[in-house]
Enzyme design. Structure first.
Site, PDB file in Angstrom:
ATOM      1  N   HIS A 194       0.774  -1.059  -0.178  1.00 12.86           N
ATOM      2  CA  HIS A 194       0.063   0.148  -0.095  1.00 12.86           C
ATOM      3  C   HIS A 194       0.850   1.152  -0.005  1.00 12.86           C
ATOM      4  CE1 HIS A 194      -3.125   2.721   1.176  1.00 12.86           C
ATOM      5  NE2 HIS A 194      -3.981   1.686   0.486  1.00 12.86           N
ATOM      6  N   GLU A 227      -7.758  -5.127  -0.230  1.00 15.48           N
ATOM      7  CA  GLU A 227      -8.153  -6.082  -1.399  1.00 15.48           C
ATOM      8  C   GLU A 227      -8.111  -7.681  -1.013  1.00 15.48           C
ATOM      9  OE1 GLU A 227      -9.801  -4.205  -3.171  1.00 15.48           O
ATOM     10  OE2 GLU A 227      -8.962  -2.795  -4.201  1.00 15.48           O
TER      11      GLU A 227
HETATM   12  N1  COA Z   1       4.321  -7.434  -4.608  1.00 20.92           N
HETATM   13  C1  COA Z   1       5.681  -7.519  -4.999  1.00 20.92           C
HETATM   14  N2  COA Z   1       6.410  -6.350  -4.725  1.00 20.92           N
HETATM   15  C2  COA Z   1       5.757  -5.237  -4.500  1.00 20.92           C
HETATM   16  C3  COA Z   1       4.124  -5.192  -4.070  1.00 20.92           C
HETATM   17  C4  COA Z   1       3.723  -6.455  -4.217  1.00 20.92           C
HETATM   18  N3  COA Z   1       2.399  -6.316  -3.925  1.00 20.92           N
HETATM   19  N4  COA Z   1       3.954  -4.048  -3.598  1.00 20.92           N
HETATM   20  C5  COA Z   1       5.142  -3.412  -3.568  1.00 20.92           C
HETATM   21  N5  COA Z   1       6.089  -4.235  -4.143  1.00 20.92           N
HETATM   22  C6  COA Z   1       7.587  -3.558  -4.306  1.00 20.92           C
HETATM   23  C7  COA Z   1       7.843  -2.943  -5.575  1.00 20.92           C
HETATM   24  O1  COA Z   1       8.212  -3.985  -6.543  1.00 20.92           O
HETATM   25  C8  COA Z   1       8.668  -1.935  -5.215  1.00 20.92           C
HETATM   26  O2  COA Z   1       9.901  -2.728  -5.198  1.00 20.92           O
HETATM   27  P1  COA Z   1      11.459  -1.917  -5.745  1.00 20.92           P
HETATM   28  O3  COA Z   1      11.380  -0.724  -4.892  1.00 20.92           O
HETATM   29  O4  COA Z   1      12.263  -2.994  -5.264  1.00 20.92           O
HETATM   30  O5  COA Z   1      11.274  -1.703  -7.183  1.00 20.92           O
HETATM   31  C9  COA Z   1       8.467  -1.620  -3.862  1.00 20.92           C
HETATM   32  O6  COA Z   1       7.811  -2.640  -3.398  1.00 20.92           O
HETATM   33  C10 COA Z   1       7.521  -0.227  -3.975  1.00 20.92           C
HETATM   34  O7  COA Z   1       6.476  -0.653  -4.769  1.00 20.92           O
HETATM   35  P2  COA Z   1       5.715   0.539  -5.524  1.00 20.92           P
HETATM   36  O8  COA Z   1       5.070   0.015  -6.483  1.00 20.92           O
HETATM   37  O9  COA Z   1       6.573   1.583  -6.022  1.00 20.92           O
HETATM   38  O10 COA Z   1       4.731   1.331  -4.341  1.00 20.92           O
HETATM   39  P3  COA Z   1       3.508   2.040  -4.490  1.00 20.92           P
HETATM   40  O11 COA Z   1       3.611   2.818  -3.292  1.00 20.92           O
HETATM   41  O12 COA Z   1       3.470   2.651  -5.688  1.00 20.92           O
HETATM   42  O13 COA Z   1       2.423   0.969  -4.710  1.00 20.92           O
HETATM   43  C11 COA Z   1       0.650  -0.456  -4.698  1.00 20.92           C
HETATM   44  C12 COA Z   1       1.337   0.517  -3.891  1.00 20.92           C
HETATM   45  C13 COA Z   1      -0.694  -0.872  -4.015  1.00 20.92           C
HETATM   46  C14 COA Z   1       0.339   0.056  -6.031  1.00 20.92           C
HETATM   47  C15 COA Z   1       1.496  -1.688  -4.935  1.00 20.92           C
HETATM   48  O14 COA Z   1       2.028  -2.122  -3.429  1.00 20.92           O
HETATM   49  C16 COA Z   1       1.141  -2.675  -5.536  1.00 20.92           C
HETATM   50  O15 COA Z   1       1.109  -2.912  -6.878  1.00 20.92           O
HETATM   51  N6  COA Z   1       0.185  -3.766  -4.957  1.00 20.92           N
HETATM   52  C17 COA Z   1      -0.278  -4.670  -5.563  1.00 20.92           C
HETATM   53  C18 COA Z   1      -1.700  -4.583  -6.360  1.00 20.92           C
HETATM   54  C19 COA Z   1      -2.808  -4.245  -4.895  1.00 20.92           C
HETATM   55  O16 COA Z   1      -2.875  -4.942  -4.259  1.00 20.92           O
HETATM   56  N7  COA Z   1      -3.488  -3.102  -5.424  1.00 20.92           N
HETATM   57  C20 COA Z   1      -4.597  -2.734  -4.485  1.00 20.92           C
HETATM   58  C21 COA Z   1      -4.182  -1.368  -3.677  1.00 20.92           C
HETATM   59  S1  COA Z   1      -5.372  -0.996  -2.380  1.00 20.92           S
END
Ligand code: COA
Length: 403
Positions: A264, A321
């Site tokens: 998140h 979720e």
């Molecule tokens: N699975 C694997 N790795 C994850 C992850 C996940 N669910 N969520 C975050 N990470 C990792 C990323 O790969 C990234 O790693 P890196 O820095 O080595 O490249 C790091 O954690 C930061 O992730 P990032 O996507 O930049 O964080 P964010 O703040 O932009 O993203 C979300 C938040 C929710 C978009 C992200 O956690 C995600 O994509 N989750 C899965 C989808 C999901 O559950 N969506 C519903 C959200 S309520």
């Protein structure tokens, strides 16, 4: 010259873009409040309708106020016949979110208080109508795509009870109604999340509530936001047995994919809503089929373990979720309708934010740092060569990076 101003992080991480009285996300503490009320108090004790009242009118309702709101929501449950006729024409394979987004936009066409200038008032009256009709659209499409007649809504049932009734034709048992009601409470608002921000940006141009709600729905559907729970369900189905969870997660990460329902932007601890959803998934599973809860539990444990190894120091926990998937699935709701269910709850927050935005509106219009080419001399078309700016396969070459 580059545009002046402060360059912010990609994805606006940590950037405060506005204020709200509606909800507060305290990411380090793992606390979520609606107008000061902790979600841990609201989830077990308040109904979705009470939360709708709280968000739209600024305080928890007394009995009379709540009865009045329920009556108004009940009275708004009918869909215009042309909208139902349109749904009958939609291909049965259409994705439910596509149908919902289009139908919510279409509600503007059949709103009895359609004004002459085409702009509908963005007020609590329109909000109540949108909140009331969103689950009706989802339930009607659920029936129509299964080749069944939509069931007339009932005014005497709660939002959750009526939704389940409209899917099956049977008044649900109180445990099922309560679980869905709690789900709607948990999903009702979440500060400036992407879809709410989208709604506020749209409303800030003085587009009306139908337009802003449609923009919010469009923003919700991606799997980095409200599109994740259907994919969580797909993972659980693929894993099949709890002992396969860890290898599944390792393979996923090795392919560079993310684990849906984990992580998140704001929460640095486990999402506070996950606790309630997990409890519901467990209880509903015990009453029907415990498989989905057990698989989800195994997947969360495996994901935590593998992510801690793969990304030490990065807090990645279950988000809202994750346990939405086994909860809604245990209620008989198919995975491709999960994002629609999110919309049913969040319509309360979206509409409250639109009203709040308009109460002290200023156009939301940020800047961007320009990274394209410097000012170029214009070449008339007859002077541009045959391979003008193209690679050999005819695809334009990327613009030269700005010095
Ligand atoms: N699975 C694997 N790795 C994850 C992850 C996940 N669910 N969520 C975050 N990470 C990792 C990323 O790969 C990234 O790693 P890196 O820095 O080595 O490249 C790091 O954690 C930061 O992730 P990032 O996507 O930049 O964080 P964010 O703040 O932009 O993203 C979300 C938040 C929710 C978009 C992200 O956690 C995600 O994509 N989750 C899965 C989808 C999901 O559950 N969506 C519903 C959200 S309520």
């Amino acid at each position: 010259m580059p545009t002046s101003g402060t360059v912010v992080d990609r994805g606006l991480e940590g950037v405060v873009v506005g204020s709200t009285e509606l909800s507060n996300v305290e990411g380090r503490e793992g606390r979520l409040t609606y107008r000061g009320y902790d979600i841990h108090d609201l989830a077990p004790h308040a109904s979705f309708e009470e939360v709708v009242y709280l968000l739209l009118f600024g305080q928890l309702p007394n009995k009379h106020q709540l009865d009045d709101l329920k009556a108004r929501m009940g009275a708004n449950r009918m869909l215009a016949q042309p909208l139902l006729d349109w749904m009958e024409l939609v291909p049965k394979t259409a994705w439910p979110m596509d149908v919902l987004r289009t139908a919510v936009s279409g509600l503007a066409l059949y709103t009895p208080f359609q004004p002459a200038d085409g702009w509908h008032p963005s007020n609590p009256r329109t909000a109540i109508m949108l909140i009331a009709k969103t689950p009706i659209i989802v339930a009607a499409w659920d029936r129509i795509r299964r080749g069944l007649e939509p069931i007339e809504p009932r005014v005497d049932l709660s939002t959750a009870g009526n939704f389940l009734y409209m899917r099956s034709g049977e008044v649900p048992i109180k445990e099922a109604e309560h679980a869905l009601d709690t789900y709607l409470v948990l999903l009702a608002d979440h500060s400036y999340n992407a879809s709410t921000f989208s709604a506020r940006v749209t409303a800030s141009t003085r587009a009306d509530m139908f337009a802003a709600a449609t923009a919010a729905l469009a923003t919700l559907e991606g799997d980095l936001h409200g599109g994740a729970p259907g994919k969580v369900m797909a993972m659980l189905q693929e894993i099949g047995k709890p002992e396969r969870a860890e290898q599944y997660v390792r393979d996923l990460l090795a392919r560079g994919e993310k684990i849906m329902g984990m992580g998140h932007r704001e929460y640095k601890v486990r999402d506070p809503r996950a606790q309630h959803l997990e409890e519901m998934a467990k209880e509903l599973g015990e009453a029907s089929d415990p498989k989905w809860y057990e698989l989800a539990r195994a997947l969360e444990d495996a994901a935590r373990k593998v992510l801690q190894e793969a990304k030490p120091g990065k807090p990645i926990y279950a988000n809202v979720e994750f346990y939405t998937a086994p909860t809604l699935y245990s209620l008989g709701i198919p995975a491709d309708e999960f994002t629609c269910m999110f919309s049913c709850g969040r319509m309360a927050g979206w509409t409250a934010h639109i009203i709040e935005q308009l109460s002290d509106n200023r156009l939301i219009r940020p800047q961007a740092t320009y990274t394209g080419p410097a000012v170029m001399p214009f070449t008339p078309i007859e002077e541009r060569g045959r391979n003008n700016g193209s690679s050999s396969n005819g695809v334009p070459k990327a613009s030269p990076a700005r010095p």
